[in-house]
Design a protein around this motif. Structure first.
Motif, PDB file in Angstrom:
ATOM      1  N   GLY A  19       0.570  -0.894  -0.419  1.00  0.00           N
ATOM      2  CA  GLY A  19       0.255  -0.278  -0.420  1.00  0.00           C
ATOM      3  C   GLY A  19      -0.001   0.923   0.472  1.00  0.00           C
ATOM      4  N   PHE A  20       0.175   2.379  -0.037  1.00  0.00           N
ATOM      5  CA  PHE A  20       0.646   3.737  -0.101  1.00  0.00           C
ATOM      6  C   PHE A  20       1.800   3.551   1.142  1.00  0.00           C
ATOM      7  CE2 PHE A  20       1.765   7.954   0.433  1.00  0.00           C
ATOM      8  CZ  PHE A  20       1.211   8.711   1.675  1.00  0.00           C
ATOM      9  N   LEU A  21       1.209   3.935   2.811  1.00  0.00           N
ATOM     10  CA  LEU A  21       1.888   3.458   3.504  1.00  0.00           C
ATOM     11  C   LEU A  21       3.424   1.990   3.593  1.00  0.00           C
ATOM     12  CD1 LEU A  21       3.319   4.379   6.547  1.00  0.00           C
ATOM     13  CD2 LEU A  21       1.199   3.564   7.251  1.00  0.00           C
ATOM     14  N   ASP A  43       0.177  -9.251   1.000  1.00  0.00           N
ATOM     15  CA  ASP A  43      -1.229  -8.438   1.091  1.00  0.00           C
ATOM     16  C   ASP A  43      -1.626  -9.225   0.154  1.00  0.00           C
ATOM     17  OD1 ASP A  43      -0.649  -4.611   0.389  1.00  0.00           O
ATOM     18  OD2 ASP A  43      -2.155  -5.476  -0.767  1.00  0.00           O
ATOM     19  N   LEU A  44      -3.357  -8.108   0.353  1.00  0.00           N
ATOM     20  CA  LEU A  44      -4.244  -8.678  -1.092  1.00  0.00           C
ATOM     21  C   LEU A  44      -3.619  -8.732  -2.806  1.00  0.00           C
ATOM     22  CD1 LEU A  44      -7.206 -10.197  -0.571  1.00  0.00           C
ATOM     23  CD2 LEU A  44      -7.908  -7.737  -0.615  1.00  0.00           C
ATOM     24  N   GLY A  65      -2.083 -12.401   0.481  1.00  0.00           N
ATOM     25  CA  GLY A  65      -2.872 -13.308   1.268  1.00  0.00           C
ATOM     26  C   GLY A  65      -3.966 -11.899   1.802  1.00  0.00           C
ATOM     27  N   ASP A  66      -4.736 -12.760   2.145  1.00  0.00           N
ATOM     28  CA  ASP A  66      -5.890 -11.557   3.114  1.00  0.00           C
ATOM     29  C   ASP A  66      -6.063 -11.630   4.502  1.00  0.00           C
ATOM     30  OD1 ASP A  66     -10.133 -11.797   1.670  1.00  0.00           O
ATOM     31  OD2 ASP A  66      -8.809 -11.156   3.535  1.00  0.00           O
ATOM     32  N   VAL A  67      -6.864 -10.977   5.276  1.00  0.00           N
ATOM     33  CA  VAL A  67      -6.389 -10.809   6.606  1.00  0.00           C
ATOM     34  C   VAL A  67      -7.694 -10.761   7.299  1.00  0.00           C
ATOM     35  CG1 VAL A  67      -4.370  -8.879   6.746  1.00  0.00           C
ATOM     36  CG2 VAL A  67      -6.959  -8.522   6.692  1.00  0.00           C
ATOM     37  N   THR A  86      -0.600  -2.678   8.756  1.00  0.00           N
ATOM     38  CA  THR A  86      -0.935  -1.780   8.127  1.00  0.00           C
ATOM     39  C   THR A  86      -1.933  -1.532   6.919  1.00  0.00           C
ATOM     40  OG1 THR A  86       0.500  -1.008   6.093  1.00  0.00           O
ATOM     41  CG2 THR A  86       1.746  -0.665   8.137  1.00  0.00           C
ATOM     42  N   THR A 127      -0.839   0.084  12.684  1.00  0.00           N
ATOM     43  CA  THR A 127      -1.061   1.465  12.363  1.00  0.00           C
ATOM     44  C   THR A 127      -2.732   1.769  12.534  1.00  0.00           C
ATOM     45  OG1 THR A 127       0.463   0.745  10.448  1.00  0.00           O
ATOM     46  CG2 THR A 127      -0.982   3.486  10.509  1.00  0.00           C
ATOM     47  N   SER A 128      -2.940   2.936  13.622  1.00  0.00           N
ATOM     48  CA  SER A 128      -3.948   3.169  13.320  1.00  0.00           C
ATOM     49  C   SER A 128      -3.992   4.148  13.002  1.00  0.00           C
ATOM     50  CB  SER A 128      -3.961   3.091  15.207  1.00  0.00           C
ATOM     51  OG  SER A 128      -5.479   4.035  15.359  1.00  0.00           O
ATOM     52  N   TYR A 159     -15.682   3.836   8.725  1.00  0.00           N
ATOM     53  CA  TYR A 159     -14.132   3.350   8.399  1.00  0.00           C
ATOM     54  C   TYR A 159     -13.557   3.943  10.144  1.00  0.00           C
ATOM     55  CZ  TYR A 159      -8.949   4.958   7.786  1.00  0.00           C
ATOM     56  OH  TYR A 159      -7.831   4.840   7.822  1.00  0.00           O
ATOM     57  N   LYS A 163     -11.813   2.157  12.580  1.00  0.00           N
ATOM     58  CA  LYS A 163     -10.170   1.856  13.436  1.00  0.00           C
ATOM     59  C   LYS A 163     -10.144   1.743  14.249  1.00  0.00           C
ATOM     60  CE  LYS A 163      -7.446   2.722  11.165  1.00  0.00           C
ATOM     61  NZ  LYS A 163      -6.118   1.604  10.542  1.00  0.00           N
ATOM     62  N   ILE A 194      -1.863  11.160   5.939  1.00  0.00           N
ATOM     63  CA  ILE A 194      -0.846  11.259   5.142  1.00  0.00           C
ATOM     64  C   ILE A 194      -0.073  11.846   3.607  1.00  0.00           C
ATOM     65  CG2 ILE A 194       1.660   9.158   5.378  1.00  0.00           C
ATOM     66  CD1 ILE A 194       0.070   7.289   6.922  1.00  0.00           C
TER      67      ILE A 194
HETATM   68  N1  LIG Z   1      -3.255   7.217   4.054  1.00  0.00           N
HETATM   69  C1  LIG Z   1      -4.101   7.769   5.397  1.00  0.00           C
HETATM   70  O1  LIG Z   1      -3.587   9.435   5.411  1.00  0.00           O
HETATM   71  C2  LIG Z   1      -3.806   7.352   6.489  1.00  0.00           C
HETATM   72  C3  LIG Z   1      -3.409   8.084   7.608  1.00  0.00           C
HETATM   73  C4  LIG Z   1      -4.284   7.274   8.876  1.00  0.00           C
HETATM   74  C5  LIG Z   1      -3.635   6.398   8.852  1.00  0.00           C
HETATM   75  N2  LIG Z   1      -3.897   5.324   7.661  1.00  0.00           N
HETATM   76  C6  LIG Z   1      -3.631   3.341   7.872  1.00  0.00           C
HETATM   77  O2  LIG Z   1      -2.389   3.251   7.718  1.00  0.00           O
HETATM   78  C7  LIG Z   1      -3.071   1.774   6.454  1.00  0.00           C
HETATM   79  C8  LIG Z   1      -1.879   2.337   5.442  1.00  0.00           C
HETATM   80  O3  LIG Z   1      -3.060   3.181   4.950  1.00  0.00           O
HETATM   81  P1  LIG Z   1      -2.710   3.760   3.356  1.00  0.00           P
HETATM   82  O4  LIG Z   1      -3.329   5.067   3.107  1.00  0.00           O
HETATM   83  O5  LIG Z   1      -1.326   3.205   2.941  1.00  0.00           O
HETATM   84  O6  LIG Z   1      -3.614   2.632   2.312  1.00  0.00           O
HETATM   85  P2  LIG Z   1      -3.767   1.749   1.082  1.00  0.00           P
HETATM   86  O7  LIG Z   1      -5.381   1.412   0.434  1.00  0.00           O
HETATM   87  O8  LIG Z   1      -2.698   1.812  -0.030  1.00  0.00           O
HETATM   88  O9  LIG Z   1      -3.247   0.349   1.444  1.00  0.00           O
HETATM   89  C9  LIG Z   1      -3.656  -0.185   2.384  1.00  0.00           C
HETATM   90  C10 LIG Z   1      -3.035  -2.099   1.983  1.00  0.00           C
HETATM   91  O10 LIG Z   1      -3.873  -2.930   2.780  1.00  0.00           O
HETATM   92  C11 LIG Z   1      -3.948  -3.861   1.238  1.00  0.00           C
HETATM   93  N3  LIG Z   1      -4.922  -4.812   2.105  1.00  0.00           N
HETATM   94  C12 LIG Z   1      -6.541  -4.278   2.204  1.00  0.00           C
HETATM   95  N4  LIG Z   1      -7.363  -5.130   2.194  1.00  0.00           N
HETATM   96  C13 LIG Z   1      -6.180  -6.343   1.982  1.00  0.00           C
HETATM   97  C14 LIG Z   1      -7.185  -7.450   2.558  1.00  0.00           C
HETATM   98  N5  LIG Z   1      -8.113  -8.044   3.291  1.00  0.00           N
HETATM   99  N6  LIG Z   1      -5.824  -8.783   3.300  1.00  0.00           N
HETATM  100  C15 LIG Z   1      -4.709  -8.171   2.867  1.00  0.00           C
HETATM  101  N7  LIG Z   1      -4.111  -7.150   2.537  1.00  0.00           N
HETATM  102  C16 LIG Z   1      -5.818  -5.582   2.386  1.00  0.00           C
HETATM  103  C17 LIG Z   1      -4.422  -3.005   0.352  1.00  0.00           C
HETATM  104  O11 LIG Z   1      -3.980  -4.171  -0.892  1.00  0.00           O
HETATM  105  C18 LIG Z   1      -3.300  -2.348  -0.253  1.00  0.00           C
HETATM  106  O12 LIG Z   1      -2.628  -2.389  -0.425  1.00  0.00           O
HETATM  107  C19 LIG Z   1      -4.116   1.944   7.060  1.00  0.00           C
HETATM  108  O13 LIG Z   1      -4.040   0.859   8.289  1.00  0.00           O
HETATM  109  C20 LIG Z   1      -4.704   3.343   7.118  1.00  0.00           C
HETATM  110  O14 LIG Z   1      -5.968   3.161   8.132  1.00  0.00           O
HETATM  111  C21 LIG Z   1      -3.534   6.075   6.700  1.00  0.00           C
END
Ligand SMILES: NC(=O)c1ccc[n+]([C@@H]2O[C@H](COP(=O)([O-])OP(=O)(O)OC[C@H]3O[C@@H](n4cnc5c(N)ncnc54)[C@H](O)[C@@H]3O)[C@@H](O)[C@H]2O)c1
Ligand SMILES: CC(C)CCC[C@@H](C)[C@H]1CC[C@H]2[C@@H]3[C@H](O)C=C4C[C@@H](O)CC[C@]4(C)[C@H]3CC[C@]12C
Length: 368
Positions: A19-21, A43-44, A65-67, A86, A127-128, A159, A163, A194
């Motif tokens: 994912g992004f983070l 990751d999914l 995989g799937d959480v 995350t 990652t909350s 959402y 969280k 973020i």
């Molecule tokens: N982006 C923000 O501004 C922000 C701010 C605070 C917290 N967060 C938290 O940071 C974490 C990552 O956020 P992000 O912005 O990178 O989101 P994102 O959607 O870019 O990344 C999430 C990742 O989780 C994977 N995923 C989703 N469902 C899944 C599953 N069932 N099984 C396995 N993997 C799965 C996705 O494929 C993706 O790669 C999240 O928990 C989010 O709540 C994000």
């Protein structure tokens, strides 16, 4: 984890590592965790970029995989020293059902916790999100608050509810006995909004501006402060917590930490313009160009349209009642708890964070 800065003996698992983070956490670990022997990325949706990571000294194991599937999580966790969780559905746009958001974000987190307990993994970082706190349904501002600031955290949206529940599960699991008889040590990190390389919403704003002839139109008062944090600093905080959690378990176990750096407090739109401006866009209006009640009406209309169109297509615009409420409510943090507890200092200055983000926007397809 034994003090073995030299020897590569640790196994880390990052869920949501594509994912992004997650991607930034993965890359940061490979760059700055010398004790890594194996890095598992669960990751999914696995990214093609993972292949380039497999040429280094650390064994990089990509696991699709799937959480929500407990057995898949347990298989990925087994043998890991540290889990950085995350993975989640960051859906505030109505793309998925409330049930799915709960299943992934809450049940998925429970599966990770149980996998740690059953397989003997002792360190779990979750990652909350700032939204565990707010903004609440009353739209009360959270102005430069910290982890101890009193605030009525009341949510309705799936959402933030998910969280908050997931974070509670993680913190309550701190101290549980894992296989082997030792205690599980957990903590939760709460990033504010973020930004940085790979931020999809920034990309969406950029494309919207290009479509509108290089202009974006102010919708939110400039006085509404939003806390934002650079993705590289969020990733660094995750790496640091993972490194310090064992030695400081008594202090850090069961704790929450806001993710913060020196990014300036600005309205969401003005902050975005720090990056979109140098890429050729202009924010029109020193004040919102339309009255708030009209935005409320348009947001409600978007919700109706989303519902009507759902049988035909996914209609998920940025503007909906929830995103409007969040955008229009001050939420900023001012804290040093992470510094006091585990010596966190931002790895990237505001100037570096800004430059890196601008460079990334300039590479976005369709950039001017
Ligand atoms: N982006 C923000 O501004 C922000 C701010 C605070 C917290 N967060 C938290 O940071 C974490 C990552 O956020 P992000 O912005 O990178 O989101 P994102 O959607 O870019 O990344 C999430 C990742 O989780 C994977 N995923 C989703 N469902 C899944 C599953 N069932 N099984 C396995 N993997 C799965 C996705 O494929 C993706 O790669 C999240 O928990 C989010 O709540 C994000
Ligand atoms: C006037 C409308 C067009 C609003 C447009 C901006 C809107 C899409 C933005 C504003 C605030 C953003 C959220 C904020 O940065 C914090 C978070 C917490 C994080 O856990 C997930 C992302 C989220 C909800 C941001 C989503 C986009 C928002 C609502």
């Amino acid at each position: 984890m034994a003090d073995s800065a030299e020897t590569q003996e640790l196994v880390y698992l990052v869920t949501g590592g594509c994912g992004f983070l997650g991607e930034h956490v993965v890359r940061m670990l490979l760059q700055r965790e010398p004790r890594l022997r194996e890095l598992r990325i669960f990751d999914l949706h696995l990214g093609p970029w993972l292949e380039e990571l497999k040429t280094g000294p650390v064994q990089v194991t990509a696991i699709q995989g799937d959480v929500t599937q407990a057995h898949e999580v347990a298989a990925a966790v087994a043998g890991a020293h540290v889990v950085i969780h995350t993975a989640g559905l960051v859906d505030v746009f109505g793309k998925t059902s409330p049930e799915t958001i709960h299943e992934v974000n809450v049940q998925g987190t429970q599966n990770v916790i149980e996998a740690c307990v059953q397989t003997g993994t002792r360190f779990l970082i979750y990652t909350s999100s700032m939204e565990v706190v707010g903004p609440n349904i009353k739209g009360q501002p959270f102005y430069r608050g910290n982890e101890n600031t009193p605030y009525e955290a009341v949510h309705r949206h799936p959402y933030p509810c998910s969280k908050a529940l997931a974070e509670q599960l993680v913190l309550e699991a701190n101290g549980r006995e894992v296989l082997g008889g030792l205690p599980l040590v957990t903590c939760a990190l709460r990033p504010t909004g973020i930004y940085g390389e790979g931020h999809q919403i920034m990309r969406d704003f950029y494309h919207q501006g290009l479509r509108l002839g290089g202009r974006l139109f102010r919708a939110i008062p400039a006085s509404v402060e939003h806390g934002r944090v650079y993705v590289g600093n969020v990733a660094w905080m995750h790496v640091l917590v993972a490194r310090e959690l064992e030695h400081r378990a008594a202090l850090m176990g069961g704790q929450v930490y806001f993710c913060y750096d020196n990014s300036p407090y600005k309205s969401y739109e003005d902050f975005n313009m720090e990056f979109l401006g140098p890429c050729g866009l202009r924010l029109v209006g020193t004040r919102p160009l339309m009255p708030y009640w009209l935005l409320v009406l348009l947001a409600a209309l978007n919700t109706l349209l989303q519902w009507l169109l759902r049988p035909l297509m996914l209609y998920a615009p940025l503007l909906n009642p929830y995103t409007l409420a969040v955008a229009n409510t001050t939420f900023t943090v001012s804290t040093d708890k992470a510094r006091r507890h585990f010596g966190y200092e931002p790895l990237f200055s505001w100037e570096e964070s800004r430059t890196r983000t601008i460079r990334w926007v300039q590479t976005v397809e369709g950039s001017a």
